[in-house]
Structure formats: structure tokens, C-alpha cells
Design a protein around this motif. Structure first.
Motif, short mmCIF file in Angstrom:
data_model
loop_
_atom_site.label_atom_id
_atom_site.label_comp_id
_atom_site.label_asym_id
_atom_site.label_seq_id
_atom_site.Cartn_x
_atom_site.Cartn_y
_atom_site.Cartn_z
N ALA A 213 0.82 -1.21 0.00
CA ALA A 213 0.00 0.00 0.00
C ALA A 213 0.86 1.26 0.00
CB ALA A 213 -0.92 0.00 1.22
N ARG A 214 2.07 1.17 0.53
CA ARG A 214 2.95 2.34 0.63
C ARG A 214 3.88 2.48 -0.57
NH1 ARG A 214 4.20 0.47 6.21
NH2 ARG A 214 6.39 0.30 5.58
N ARG A 215 3.76 1.60 -1.52
CA ARG A 215 4.72 1.51 -2.62
C ARG A 215 4.85 2.81 -3.40
NH1 ARG A 215 5.00 -3.37 -7.02
NH2 ARG A 215 6.32 -2.37 -8.55
N ALA A 216 3.74 3.45 -3.72
CA ALA A 216 3.78 4.66 -4.55
C ALA A 216 4.53 5.79 -3.88
CB ALA A 216 2.36 5.11 -4.90
N GLY A 217 4.58 5.80 -2.55
CA GLY A 217 5.25 6.87 -1.83
C GLY A 217 6.71 6.63 -1.55
N ARG A 218 7.22 5.46 -1.92
CA ARG A 218 8.59 5.11 -1.53
C ARG A 218 9.67 5.74 -2.41
NH1 ARG A 218 6.77 -0.56 -0.81
NH2 ARG A 218 6.31 -0.82 1.39
N THR A 219 9.30 6.19 -3.60
CA THR A 219 10.30 6.77 -4.48
C THR A 219 9.83 8.13 -4.99
OG1 THR A 219 9.32 5.55 -6.35
CG2 THR A 219 11.24 4.56 -5.26
N ALA A 220 10.80 9.01 -5.21
CA ALA A 220 10.52 10.33 -5.78
C ALA A 220 10.44 10.20 -7.30
CB ALA A 220 11.64 11.29 -5.37
N PRO A 221 9.96 11.25 -7.98
CA PRO A 221 9.89 11.19 -9.45
C PRO A 221 11.21 10.85 -10.13
CG PRO A 221 8.62 13.05 -8.64
CD PRO A 221 9.33 12.47 -7.45
N ASP A 222 12.34 11.21 -9.50
CA ASP A 222 13.64 10.90 -10.10
C ASP A 222 14.13 9.49 -9.75
OD1 ASP A 222 14.30 11.13 -7.45
OD2 ASP A 222 15.79 12.71 -7.71
N GLY A 223 13.29 8.72 -9.04
CA GLY A 223 13.64 7.35 -8.70
C GLY A 223 14.37 7.19 -7.39
N SER A 224 14.68 8.29 -6.71
CA SER A 224 15.39 8.20 -5.44
C SER A 224 14.47 7.72 -4.32
CB SER A 224 15.98 9.57 -5.07
OG SER A 224 14.96 10.54 -4.95
N LEU A 225 15.07 7.09 -3.29
CA LEU A 225 14.30 6.57 -2.17
C LEU A 225 13.77 7.71 -1.30
CD1 LEU A 225 16.49 3.57 -0.95
CD2 LEU A 225 14.41 3.48 -2.32
N VAL A 226 12.56 7.53 -0.79
CA VAL A 226 11.96 8.48 0.14
C VAL A 226 11.77 7.77 1.48
CG1 VAL A 226 10.01 10.01 0.63
CG2 VAL A 226 10.74 9.64 -1.74
N PRO A 227 12.44 8.21 2.55
CA PRO A 227 12.28 7.56 3.86
C PRO A 227 10.82 7.59 4.31
CG PRO A 227 14.13 9.08 3.89
CD PRO A 227 13.40 9.33 2.61
N LEU A 228 10.45 6.64 5.14
CA LEU A 228 9.07 6.52 5.61
C LEU A 228 8.55 7.83 6.20
CD1 LEU A 228 6.56 4.81 6.26
CD2 LEU A 228 7.71 4.06 8.36
N ALA A 229 9.36 8.48 7.02
CA ALA A 229 8.91 9.70 7.69
C ALA A 229 8.62 10.84 6.72
CB ALA A 229 9.95 10.15 8.71
N GLU A 230 9.23 10.77 5.52
CA GLU A 230 9.08 11.85 4.55
C GLU A 230 8.09 11.52 3.43
OE1 GLU A 230 12.95 12.90 3.12
OE2 GLU A 230 13.85 12.76 5.12
N GLN A 231 7.51 10.35 3.46
CA GLN A 231 6.61 9.94 2.37
C GLN A 231 5.31 10.71 2.39
OE1 GLN A 231 6.12 5.65 2.30
NE2 GLN A 231 8.35 5.31 2.31
N ASP A 232 4.78 10.97 1.20
CA ASP A 232 3.47 11.61 1.05
C ASP A 232 2.40 10.54 1.31
OD1 ASP A 232 1.14 12.82 0.30
OD2 ASP A 232 1.76 13.28 -1.76
N ARG A 233 1.78 10.60 2.47
CA ARG A 233 0.82 9.56 2.85
C ARG A 233 -0.45 9.62 2.03
NH1 ARG A 233 2.37 7.68 8.79
NH2 ARG A 233 4.59 8.14 8.56
N GLY A 234 -0.65 10.71 1.34
CA GLY A 234 -1.78 10.78 0.42
C GLY A 234 -1.63 9.87 -0.77
N ARG A 235 -0.40 9.41 -1.02
CA ARG A 235 -0.16 8.50 -2.14
C ARG A 235 -0.30 7.03 -1.72
NH1 ARG A 235 5.23 9.49 -5.17
NH2 ARG A 235 4.08 8.33 -6.78
N TRP A 236 -0.48 6.78 -0.44
CA TRP A 236 -0.66 5.41 0.01
C TRP A 236 -2.04 4.91 -0.40
CZ3 TRP A 236 1.42 5.46 5.79
CH2 TRP A 236 2.79 5.73 5.76
N ASP A 237 -2.13 3.62 -0.65
CA ASP A 237 -3.38 2.99 -1.11
C ASP A 237 -4.24 2.64 0.11
OD1 ASP A 237 -5.38 1.26 -2.08
OD2 ASP A 237 -4.10 0.58 -3.72
N THR A 238 -5.22 3.46 0.39
CA THR A 238 -6.05 3.25 1.58
C THR A 238 -6.90 1.98 1.48
OG1 THR A 238 -7.73 4.73 0.64
CG2 THR A 238 -6.12 5.70 2.15
N ARG A 239 -7.24 1.59 0.26
CA ARG A 239 -8.03 0.36 0.09
C ARG A 239 -7.23 -0.85 0.54
NH1 ARG A 239 -8.05 -3.58 -3.41
NH2 ARG A 239 -6.49 -2.51 -4.70
N LEU A 240 -5.96 -0.91 0.12
CA LEU A 240 -5.12 -2.03 0.53
C LEU A 240 -4.85 -2.00 2.03
CD1 LEU A 240 -2.39 -2.39 -2.27
CD2 LEU A 240 -4.41 -3.81 -1.87
#
Length: 381
Positions: A213-240
Motif C-alpha cells: 500500500a505504501r509503494r507509490a510513496g517510496r520513491t521520488a519522481p527521479d527514482g530516489s528513495l523516500v524515507p518513511l517519515a518523509e513519504q506523502d501519505r496521500g499516495r498510500w493505497d487506503t483500500r489495501l
């Protein structure tokens, strides 16, 4: 051509051939031949009973192979045993294949490859691309695995824990090549959950869904990793997330706690927090204590040190970290993070750079290198 249908039917067709007496290696080859035939024939003449068609064709392919092999002449007697055309039994023997593919005599990499081929219905080429190895290398690996399990009988219950470990290995490969292994692992675990009533199967499925469910928030547009604390939680899949939490709650209610349920409980607490600051770290530490009680795993102790650092402060986290072997994977990165939290930017920058040197993959190395550069820039200013 409905590729998803073919892949969903593959394990049950293979299991039926094995139950009729075909050894695993020959049955798997026959099923693959039948799938090739289906791709050729079905677009112009789709069968009314796809599974029955595959069983009939695969059994004929198996008999042809048996007749052609002089070392297997005794199997020619089975020629008269070919079932009459018609509906196939409703029973699904797929569960047997899970346990066979996770046989203890197989290495983890072979077990994963065989599971993807026999239960997942993937081609050797697809599996090779997913694991970034030559197709010939993967073909040899699968052939050796098939030979290893060919003589194994289905006369004892399988080891559920081993099956779950294999599926979790598949899930953690994530995505590479043209096959999304994380999604494939979820599909296979759903299939397993439908065939076996076990709280740890449900726990693994919940864990996979919550992580995915958190997959979409794990990487930035340039492909770099985004730490959990900095992820955009609006991109998480609430259904999953909702599905994973519901499955986990039902499993925990059975009061048969296992390691995958405990891991899923930790993932659920992360997913439930509206912001990183609102994460219930105290409860996460408690769940890590349960996980340690179940496994004693040193990596769990490392993750617990991070949680202690969040719940009780970075110095408490560093104290917990000091009790662990410094050679553990990610130990140096965790130390860097806790030192940064404690305000020691010089030590943190040095440790981030050291951790980058030993990173397991390019994305992680780049992330740690940027962390070191960020802190060095702050110190200069």
C-alpha cells in the motif's frame, strides 16, 4: 489470449497430473507444452472448459513423452488410463504444489524459482528477467529443482512456515524485468489463503498488503528513495491498508500469534498514523518485543533499536544499538540516523558515508550518500 486465466489454471492442472502418477519434472514439462498449445489454439477456438482442455492436452503430452523415453517404458501402461473428455474434478490440488516447491532439500533461490514457474505460471524467461540472470542460468536452476523434487511423495503435511518464507522472498524481490514480483507474491498468497485456514498465512497476506500500500510513496519522481517519515501519505493505497488491517485483526483474534502477524501489526501502526509524528512508537516497540520473543532475529533487534530511539529518544536507541553486532546489515545506517537525531552531525555524516560504501543496491547507496552530503553542507553553514 487471457494470460491471467492460463496462469491461474497452471498449478491445478500440474497438481492433477502429479496426483495421477506423473513425476513432477515430466508433468511440469507436459503442462508447459499444453500452455504453448493453448496460446496457439485458443484465440481461434476457445474451449468451453479451459481447465479440462489443459488437463487433457497435458496428459496426452505426458504420455507422448513417456512413450518416447525408453527408460520409462513402464509408463506406457498408463495409455489406457486417459480420462474421458468432460468436466474435471472441482478439487484444487494447488496447495500440494506450494509444499512441494518449498521442499527443504531445495535452496531458497531454487524454491522461489520453482514456485514462480509451477504455481505462478511464469515462463523461464520472465523469471530470469525478474532476477536479472541469463535465461539459460535460470533454466538450469529450475531443471535441477525439478529433478530434486521429482521423487517426493505427497503423503505428509507440508511445512507451512517454509512455504510462507518462500512467498515472502518472492515479495521482497519487488519489481524488476517485466514481472512485478511483489504483486505476484500477493496473488499467490491470496491463493494459498483460500486453500488453507492458518493465521500465519493471513498474517503474511496482511503484511504484504500493508507494505504494498505504501509503494507509490517510496520513491521520488527521479527514482530516489523516500524515507518513511518523509513519504506523502496521500499516495498510500487506503483500500489495501483497510483490507490488510481487516485480515490482520481476524488473524490476531484467533490468539495464535506468529512472526508474520507481529510484523503486520507493526506495519499497520505505521499505516494508521496520519503523520510520521503521530506514529505510536511505544506500541511498535512492544510489538518488536513480541517479534523478538518469537524469532530472536538480530535484524529484528536492529529495527527495535530504531523504534526505541523514536519512543524514548536517540540516546536510548543508541544504547540498544550498542548491544548488537556492528556487522549486521544496515547497522551503520541506523547508527548514523540515531546520531543525527542526537545532534552529532559530524559522526552522523561520517557513518552515512560509510554505510553508503556497503549499501546493498544503487538506490540505497545514492540515498545514504545524499544524507551524508546534506549533513556536511549543514555543518559548513
Amino acid at each position: 489470449m487471457d494470460e491471467a486465466l492460463l496462469r491461474s489454471l497452471t498449478p491445478s492442472v500440474l497438481a492433477l497430473l502429479v496426483r495421477r502418477g506423473a513425476d513432477f519434472a515430466a508433468a511440469e514439462d507436459a503442462v508447459q507444452d499444453a500452455l504453448v498449445e493453448a496460446v496457439r489454439v485458443w484465440p481461434a477456438d476457445p474451449p468451453r472448459d479451459p481447465k479440462g482442455w489443459l488437463v487433457t492436452v497435458a496428459w496426452r503430452k505426458f504420455l507422448d513423452q513417456s512413450r518416447a523415453d525408453t527408460a520409462r517404458r513402464r509408463r506406457e501402461d498408463r495409455a489406457g488410463e486417459e480420462p474421458a473428455p468432460g468436466p474435471t474434478p472441482a478439487a484444487d490440488d494447488t496447495l500440494r504444489l506450494y509444499f512441494l516447491c518449498a521442499h527443504p532439500s531445495l535452496t531458497p533461490s531454487s524454491a522461489v524459482a520453482l514456485t514462480l514457474r509451477a504455481v505462478g505460471g511464469l515462463t523461464t524467461r520472465q523469471i530470469a528477467r525478474a532476477y536479472l540472470v541469463p535465461e539459460a542460468t535460470m533454466a538450469q536452476r529450475i531443471s535441477r529443482a525439478k529433478r530434486t523434487v521429482s521423487g517426493v511423495r505427497f503423503d505428509r503435511p507440508g511445512d507451512v512456515a517454509t512455504v510462507l518464507r518462500v512467498l515472502y522472498l518472492v515479495f521482497n524481490e519487488g519489481y524488476s524485468g517485466d514481472v512485478d514480483l511483489a504483486a505476484e507474491a500477493i496473488r499467490l498468497t491470496r491463493q494459498l489463503a483460500a486453500g488453507i485456514d492458518h493465521p500465519e498465512v493471513a498474517g503474511l497476506l496482511a503484511l504484504m498488503l500493508l507494505h504494498h500500500a505504501r509503494r507509490a510513496g517510496r520513491t521520488a519522481p527521479d527514482g530516489s528513495l523516500v524515507p518513511l517519515a518523509e513519504q506523502d501519505r496521500g499516495r498510500w493505497d487506503t483500500r489495501l491498508i483497510a483490507e490488510g488491517v481487516a485480515i490482520l485483526q481476524a488473524a490476531l483474534a484467533r490468539d495464535r500469534l506468529g512472526e508474520f502477524q507481529a510484523q503486520a501489526a507493526i506495519a499497520a501502526l505505521h499505516a494508521d498514523a496520519p503523520t510520521a509524528k503521530e506514529t505510536d512508537w511505544v506500541q511498535i516497540v512492544e510489538w518488536y518485543d513480541e517479534l523478538l520473543r518469537l524469532t530472536g532475529n538480530p535484524v529484528v533487534r536492529l529495527n527495535r533499536a530504531v523504534a526505541v530511539g523514536e519512543a524514548d529518544g536517540p540516546r536510548a536507541g543508541l544504547a540498544a544499538l550498542a548491544e548488537l553486532d556492528g556487522s549486521l546489515p544496515r547497522h551503520t545506517a541506523v547508527a548514523a540516523y540515531l546520531h543525527e537525531r542526537d545532534g552529532d552531525l559530524e559522526t552522523a555524516a561520517r557513518l552515512y558515508a560509510e554505510a553508503a560504501h556497503h549499501a546493498a543496491n544503487l538506490a540505497e547507496r545514492d540515498h545514504l550518500t545524499r544524507q551524508a552530503a546534506r549533513l556536511n553542507a549543514r555543518r559548513r553553514h
